[in-house]
Write a protein that holds these residues in place. Structure first.
Motif, PDB file in Angstrom:
ATOM      1  N   ARG A 186       8.068  23.547 -19.829  1.00 54.10           N
ATOM      2  CA  ARG A 186       7.622  24.438 -18.750  1.00 54.10           C
ATOM      3  C   ARG A 186       7.573  23.724 -17.405  1.00 54.10           C
ATOM      4  NH1 ARG A 186       2.610  26.295 -18.726  1.00 54.10           N
ATOM      5  NH2 ARG A 186       1.699  24.554 -19.902  1.00 54.10           N
ATOM      6  N   PHE A 187       7.258  22.442 -17.423  1.00 51.38           N
ATOM      7  CA  PHE A 187       7.144  21.666 -16.181  1.00 51.38           C
ATOM      8  C   PHE A 187       8.322  20.703 -16.077  1.00 51.38           C
ATOM      9  CE2 PHE A 187       2.209  21.707 -15.607  1.00 51.38           C
ATOM     10  CZ  PHE A 187       2.214  23.084 -15.743  1.00 51.38           C
ATOM     11  N   THR A 188       8.733  20.427 -14.829  1.00 56.91           N
ATOM     12  CA  THR A 188       9.801  19.464 -14.581  1.00 56.91           C
ATOM     13  C   THR A 188       9.403  18.555 -13.430  1.00 56.91           C
ATOM     14  OG1 THR A 188      11.477  21.080 -15.279  1.00 56.91           O
ATOM     15  CG2 THR A 188      12.232  19.156 -14.037  1.00 56.91           C
ATOM     16  N   ILE A 189       9.443  17.258 -13.689  1.00 53.66           N
ATOM     17  CA  ILE A 189       9.153  16.277 -12.647  1.00 53.66           C
ATOM     18  C   ILE A 189      10.474  15.750 -12.098  1.00 53.66           C
ATOM     19  CG2 ILE A 189       8.974  14.338 -14.268  1.00 53.66           C
ATOM     20  CD1 ILE A 189       6.757  13.189 -12.442  1.00 53.66           C
ATOM     21  N   SER A 190      10.515  15.544 -10.785  1.00 55.80           N
ATOM     22  CA  SER A 190      11.714  15.001 -10.158  1.00 55.80           C
ATOM     23  C   SER A 190      11.282  14.197  -8.937  1.00 55.80           C
ATOM     24  CB  SER A 190      12.680  16.116  -9.754  1.00 55.80           C
ATOM     25  OG  SER A 190      12.084  16.993  -8.815  1.00 55.80           O
ATOM     26  N   ARG A 191      12.207  13.432  -8.400  1.00 57.54           N
ATOM     27  CA  ARG A 191      11.902  12.639  -7.217  1.00 57.54           C
ATOM     28  C   ARG A 191      13.125  12.536  -6.329  1.00 57.54           C
ATOM     29  NH1 ARG A 191       9.901   7.009  -9.170  1.00 57.54           N
ATOM     30  NH2 ARG A 191       9.954   6.522  -6.939  1.00 57.54           N
ATOM     31  N   ASP A 192      12.843  12.351  -5.048  1.00 58.60           N
ATOM     32  CA  ASP A 192      13.881  12.121  -4.053  1.00 58.60           C
ATOM     33  C   ASP A 192      13.498  10.828  -3.337  1.00 58.60           C
ATOM     34  OD1 ASP A 192      15.517  12.049  -1.793  1.00 58.60           O
ATOM     35  OD2 ASP A 192      15.596  14.225  -1.640  1.00 58.60           O
ATOM     36  N   ASN A 193      14.129   9.740  -3.711  1.00 59.10           N
ATOM     37  CA  ASN A 193      13.749   8.451  -3.136  1.00 59.10           C
ATOM     38  C   ASN A 193      14.067   8.369  -1.642  1.00 59.10           C
ATOM     39  OD1 ASN A 193      12.688   7.572  -5.529  1.00 59.10           O
ATOM     40  ND2 ASN A 193      14.443   6.309  -6.096  1.00 59.10           N
ATOM     41  N   ALA A 194      15.068   9.080  -1.192  1.00 57.58           N
ATOM     42  CA  ALA A 194      15.402   9.079   0.231  1.00 57.58           C
ATOM     43  C   ALA A 194      14.307   9.759   1.046  1.00 57.58           C
ATOM     44  CB  ALA A 194      16.733   9.763   0.460  1.00 57.58           C
ATOM     45  N   LYS A 195      13.672  10.766   0.456  1.00 55.04           N
ATOM     46  CA  LYS A 195      12.591  11.487   1.140  1.00 55.04           C
ATOM     47  C   LYS A 195      11.217  10.964   0.736  1.00 55.04           C
ATOM     48  CE  LYS A 195      15.164  15.808   1.683  1.00 55.04           C
ATOM     49  NZ  LYS A 195      15.194  17.265   1.417  1.00 55.04           N
ATOM     50  N   THR A 196      11.174   9.961  -0.112  1.00 52.09           N
ATOM     51  CA  THR A 196       9.921   9.379  -0.646  1.00 52.09           C
ATOM     52  C   THR A 196       8.966  10.480  -1.114  1.00 52.09           C
ATOM     53  OG1 THR A 196       8.805   9.200   1.530  1.00 52.09           O
ATOM     54  CG2 THR A 196      10.162   7.330   0.816  1.00 52.09           C
ATOM     55  N   THR A 197       9.495  11.373  -1.912  1.00 54.01           N
ATOM     56  CA  THR A 197       8.723  12.520  -2.390  1.00 54.01           C
ATOM     57  C   THR A 197       8.972  12.731  -3.874  1.00 54.01           C
ATOM     58  OG1 THR A 197       8.843  13.585  -0.214  1.00 54.01           O
ATOM     59  CG2 THR A 197       8.278  14.987  -2.084  1.00 54.01           C
ATOM     60  N   VAL A 198       7.916  13.080  -4.580  1.00 55.53           N
ATOM     61  CA  VAL A 198       8.015  13.452  -5.985  1.00 55.53           C
ATOM     62  C   VAL A 198       7.550  14.900  -6.118  1.00 55.53           C
ATOM     63  CG1 VAL A 198       5.717  12.567  -6.551  1.00 55.53           C
ATOM     64  CG2 VAL A 198       7.450  12.782  -8.350  1.00 55.53           C
ATOM     65  N   GLN A 218       0.826  -1.194   0.000  1.00 54.10           N
ATOM     66  CA  GLN A 218       0.000   0.000   0.000  1.00 54.10           C
ATOM     67  C   GLN A 218       0.866   1.251   0.000  1.00 54.10           C
ATOM     68  OE1 GLN A 218      -3.111   0.864  -0.177  1.00 54.10           O
ATOM     69  NE2 GLN A 218      -4.239  -1.048  -0.033  1.00 54.10           N
ATOM     70  N   VAL A 219       0.436   2.236  -0.743  1.00 56.63           N
ATOM     71  CA  VAL A 219       1.122   3.525  -0.793  1.00 56.63           C
ATOM     72  C   VAL A 219       0.077   4.613  -0.575  1.00 56.63           C
ATOM     73  CG1 VAL A 219       2.460   5.119  -2.188  1.00 56.63           C
ATOM     74  CG2 VAL A 219       2.864   2.667  -2.397  1.00 56.63           C
ATOM     75  N   HIS A 220       0.365   5.502   0.335  1.00 65.15           N
ATOM     76  CA  HIS A 220      -0.511   6.646   0.598  1.00 65.15           C
ATOM     77  C   HIS A 220       0.187   7.899   0.097  1.00 65.15           C
ATOM     78  CE1 HIS A 220      -3.652   8.974   2.408  1.00 65.15           C
ATOM     79  NE2 HIS A 220      -2.837   9.593   3.235  1.00 65.15           N
ATOM     80  N   LEU A 221      -0.522   8.664  -0.739  1.00 65.77           N
ATOM     81  CA  LEU A 221       0.059   9.832  -1.387  1.00 65.77           C
ATOM     82  C   LEU A 221      -0.644  11.096  -0.919  1.00 65.77           C
ATOM     83  CD1 LEU A 221       0.151   8.358  -5.011  1.00 65.77           C
ATOM     84  CD2 LEU A 221       2.017   8.395  -3.340  1.00 65.77           C
ATOM     85  N   VAL A 222       0.150  12.114  -0.564  1.00 66.36           N
ATOM     86  CA  VAL A 222      -0.414  13.382  -0.120  1.00 66.36           C
ATOM     87  C   VAL A 222       0.258  14.515  -0.876  1.00 66.36           C
ATOM     88  CG1 VAL A 222      -0.798  14.929   1.819  1.00 66.36           C
ATOM     89  CG2 VAL A 222      -0.893  12.452   2.170  1.00 66.36           C
ATOM     90  N   GLU A 223      -0.552  15.227  -1.674  1.00 65.91           N
ATOM     91  CA  GLU A 223      -0.029  16.355  -2.458  1.00 65.91           C
ATOM     92  C   GLU A 223      -0.092  17.645  -1.652  1.00 65.91           C
ATOM     93  OE1 GLU A 223      -2.602  13.925  -5.492  1.00 65.91           O
ATOM     94  OE2 GLU A 223      -2.764  14.619  -3.421  1.00 65.91           O
ATOM     95  N   ALA A 244       4.146  13.599  -1.056  1.00 65.23           N
ATOM     96  CA  ALA A 244       4.813  12.759  -0.063  1.00 65.23           C
ATOM     97  C   ALA A 244       4.158  11.387  -0.038  1.00 65.23           C
ATOM     98  CB  ALA A 244       4.730  13.413   1.305  1.00 65.23           C
ATOM     99  N   ALA A 245       4.978  10.359  -0.122  1.00 66.87           N
ATOM    100  CA  ALA A 245       4.467   8.990  -0.160  1.00 66.87           C
ATOM    101  C   ALA A 245       4.845   8.239   1.104  1.00 66.87           C
ATOM    102  CB  ALA A 245       5.029   8.258  -1.370  1.00 66.87           C
ATOM    103  N   SER A 246       3.913   7.451   1.590  1.00 70.93           N
ATOM    104  CA  SER A 246       4.194   6.592   2.730  1.00 70.93           C
ATOM    105  C   SER A 246       4.745   5.271   2.220  1.00 70.93           C
ATOM    106  CB  SER A 246       2.926   6.351   3.535  1.00 70.93           C
ATOM    107  OG  SER A 246       2.011   5.613   2.739  1.00 70.93           O
ATOM    108  N   GLY A 247       5.260   4.467   3.139  1.00 72.63           N
ATOM    109  CA  GLY A 247       5.713   3.143   2.743  1.00 72.63           C
ATOM    110  C   GLY A 247       7.186   3.100   2.412  1.00 72.63           C
ATOM    111  N   ARG A 248       7.745   1.900   2.502  1.00 81.26           N
ATOM    112  CA  ARG A 248       9.174   1.726   2.301  1.00 81.26           C
ATOM    113  C   ARG A 248       9.523   1.323   0.883  1.00 81.26           C
ATOM    114  NH1 ARG A 248      10.779  -1.707   7.786  1.00 81.26           N
ATOM    115  NH2 ARG A 248      10.015  -0.174   9.290  1.00 81.26           N
ATOM    116  N   THR A 249       8.507   1.200   0.025  1.00 80.86           N
ATOM    117  CA  THR A 249       8.757   0.705  -1.325  1.00 80.86           C
ATOM    118  C   THR A 249       8.644   1.797  -2.369  1.00 80.86           C
ATOM    119  OG1 THR A 249       6.425   0.086  -1.514  1.00 80.86           O
ATOM    120  CG2 THR A 249       7.976  -1.600  -0.734  1.00 80.86           C
ATOM    121  N   PHE A 250       8.820   3.041  -1.961  1.00 84.79           N
ATOM    122  CA  PHE A 250       8.657   4.179  -2.870  1.00 84.79           C
ATOM    123  C   PHE A 250       9.502   4.016  -4.116  1.00 84.79           C
ATOM    124  CE2 PHE A 250       7.629   8.438  -4.009  1.00 84.79           C
ATOM    125  CZ  PHE A 250       8.794   9.019  -4.520  1.00 84.79           C
TER     126      PHE A 250
END
Length: 122
Positions: free
Chosen positions: A67-79, A1-6, A23-29
């Motif tokens: 115009r838009f850029t997507i990025s992620r930080d796996n250590a912070k489980t955030t996109v 399960q993954v819980h996502l909060v924008e 921000a994503a919950s869980g250890r499998t981000f």
């Protein structure tokens, strides 16, 4: 399960910028491809951007490319979605998604956030 909060939505003038976070919950981000979709009132939901599990691959809708850029930080489980040169037609609810496949197809995403509203005034 993954819980996502924008977060990070709001009201901005045309030409301005906003940065959305998810921000994503869980250890499998890091095992999920992450993306953003949006839906404006009276319109169908549309793909915005996707990033691969490692962050090395990204894809964008033509309407936001450059115009838009997507990025992620796996250590912070955030996109993130950095949105620059915003236009009134970017006004929509923006949804963060997580899925097993790197795809632009919404049906392939297993987890969705609750959405954050972006309003761009002219």
């Amino acid at each position: 399960q993954v819980h996502l909060v924008e977060s990070g939505g709001g009201l901005v003038q045309a030409g301005g910028s906003l940065r959305l976070s998810c921000a994503a919950s869980g250890r499998t981000f890091s095992s999920y491809a992450m993306g953003w979709f949006r839906q404006a009132p009276g319109k169908e939901r549309e793909f915005v951007a996707v990033i691969s599990r490692s962050g090395t691959s990204t894809s964008y809708a033509d309407s936001v490319k450059g115009r838009f850029t997507i990025s992620r930080d796996n250590a912070k489980t955030t996109v993130y979605l950095q949105m620059d040169s915003l236009k009134p037609e970017d006004t929509a609810a923006y949804y963060c998604v997580a899925g097993s496949y790197y795809t632009i197809l919404s049906n392939n995403y297993d987890y969705w956030g609750q959405g954050t509203q972006v309003t761009v005034s002219s």
